[in-house]
Scaffold this motif. Sequence first.
Motif, mmCIF file in Angstrom:
data_model
loop_
_atom_site.group_PDB
_atom_site.id
_atom_site.type_symbol
_atom_site.label_atom_id
_atom_site.label_comp_id
_atom_site.label_asym_id
_atom_site.label_seq_id
_atom_site.Cartn_x
_atom_site.Cartn_y
_atom_site.Cartn_z
ATOM 1 N N HIS A 275 0.833 -1.206 0.000
ATOM 2 C CA HIS A 275 0.000 0.000 0.000
ATOM 3 C C HIS A 275 0.870 1.259 0.000
ATOM 4 C CE1 HIS A 275 -2.619 -3.162 1.829
ATOM 5 N NE2 HIS A 275 -3.559 -2.575 1.124
ATOM 6 N N VAL B 151 -0.697 4.706 -1.976
ATOM 7 C CA VAL B 151 -2.024 5.270 -1.682
ATOM 8 C C VAL B 151 -1.969 6.787 -1.850
ATOM 9 C CG1 VAL B 151 -3.814 5.597 0.064
ATOM 10 C CG2 VAL B 151 -2.594 3.401 -0.102
ATOM 11 N N LYS C 50 -0.916 5.246 -8.863
ATOM 12 C CA LYS C 50 -0.497 3.844 -8.854
ATOM 13 C C LYS C 50 -1.319 3.031 -7.865
ATOM 14 C CE LYS C 50 4.310 4.822 -10.157
ATOM 15 N NZ LYS C 50 5.739 4.658 -9.761
ATOM 16 N N ASN C 51 -2.347 3.655 -7.300
ATOM 17 C CA ASN C 51 -3.200 3.003 -6.318
ATOM 18 C C ASN C 51 -4.605 3.580 -6.460
ATOM 19 O OD1 ASN C 51 -4.595 2.936 -3.524
ATOM 20 N ND2 ASN C 51 -2.875 1.557 -3.185
ATOM 21 N N SER D 172 -7.124 3.469 -4.050
ATOM 22 C CA SER D 172 -7.824 3.751 -2.787
ATOM 23 C C SER D 172 -8.598 5.058 -2.894
ATOM 24 C CB SER D 172 -6.823 3.835 -1.631
ATOM 25 O OG SER D 172 -6.149 2.612 -1.448
ATOM 26 N N TYR E 52 -7.166 0.045 -0.865
ATOM 27 C CA TYR E 52 -6.878 -0.988 -1.851
ATOM 28 C C TYR E 52 -5.368 -1.193 -1.960
ATOM 29 C CZ TYR E 52 -11.622 0.150 -3.524
ATOM 30 O OH TYR E 52 -12.969 0.373 -3.619
ATOM 31 N N ASP F 271 -1.804 -1.525 -3.936
ATOM 32 C CA ASP F 271 -1.301 -0.840 -5.120
ATOM 33 C C ASP F 271 -1.670 -1.623 -6.378
ATOM 34 O OD1 ASP F 271 -0.164 1.025 -3.424
ATOM 35 O OD2 ASP F 271 1.794 0.022 -3.408
ATOM 36 N N ASN F 272 -1.857 -0.899 -7.466
ATOM 37 C CA ASN F 272 -2.341 -1.511 -8.705
ATOM 38 C C ASN F 272 -1.481 -2.668 -9.196
ATOM 39 O OD1 ASN F 272 -4.356 0.432 -8.687
ATOM 40 N ND2 ASN F 272 -3.289 1.802 -10.091
#
Length: 311
Positions: A163, A166, A170-171, A173, A275, A277-278
């Motif tokens: 994470h 965030v 690239k994330n 959330s 969430y 990271d992608n």
Amino acid sequence: MSIPVIDFSSYSLSKEDVSEEEMLSLSQQLKTAFTEVGFVFLENTGIAQEEVDRVLDSSHKFFLQPDERKQPFNSKNCVINPNHGWLSVAGEKLNPSKPGDIKESFNVCSLHPDIKWPSDGALTDFKELHTSFFHRCKELSLRVVTVMAHSLGLDPEVFLSAHRFVGTDKNSSLLRTLYYPPVKIEEVKEGQLRCGEHTDFGSITMVFQKEEGLQVLGLSGDYIDVPLIPGAVLINIADLMQCWTNDKFVSVIHRSLLPRAGDSKTRRSAAFFLYPDNEIQITCLDGSEKYPEVNAGEYIKACFKAVAVEN
């Protein structure tokens, strides 16, 4: 079944560190809550109810505007991030088998400098309040997953390293503020709810309630009403975390019911969805391979697509 309430003061946002004894106590309590219920209330987190109220009051001013004033901020018009911005009433159905949810929301999913924010009239502090609260929720959520890692005997970096991005592109959330408007029962479609039955997508979700209305499906198969505890944060496990931990932590179905006939009251809440990271590949941490490996970014993207209402 009832939702446990845990005092988080020993690891609140005002504390720089937590002792081993305090971490052990928190770990044991969280593990029990997340394995047996899937939900928990945390008190004394460092996020005060007054802070929550300021964000909800700001978003409420936005939601009460005519739709044409909100349309420029529609998430469907956001080129930078399609999940950022306003979703209209019935613009989403979290239970895809039912009509669109009777709610509207504003998602803070991108902090990109080119994002356009509401700023007219009473909304001059909208961006500042929402972005500040996003960062506060990010910090608290990372403390929660740190305790969760300890509860499973894991190095906290297992979750923290997944994470790291965030608040960046690239994330995925997001902070979501929600408004459930008054409902005319005679106009409601069959099976329609304020928020349909669903589980959340990612790691954990933190919910800040202003009014009651949320229900959680208990292990007995019956729904229970979630109480309103001012100043407390309601936290639940989401799907990827359940897969990640091979069902040690459980992601539980929940919903928001319609008000009773003749009840015209509204409901406001905010939720922070953490969430991975992608780029993170989610696999069972115990090596069991019970769940197939999945890319977090692609999974979250597919989930959003599944609940979107095309119009």
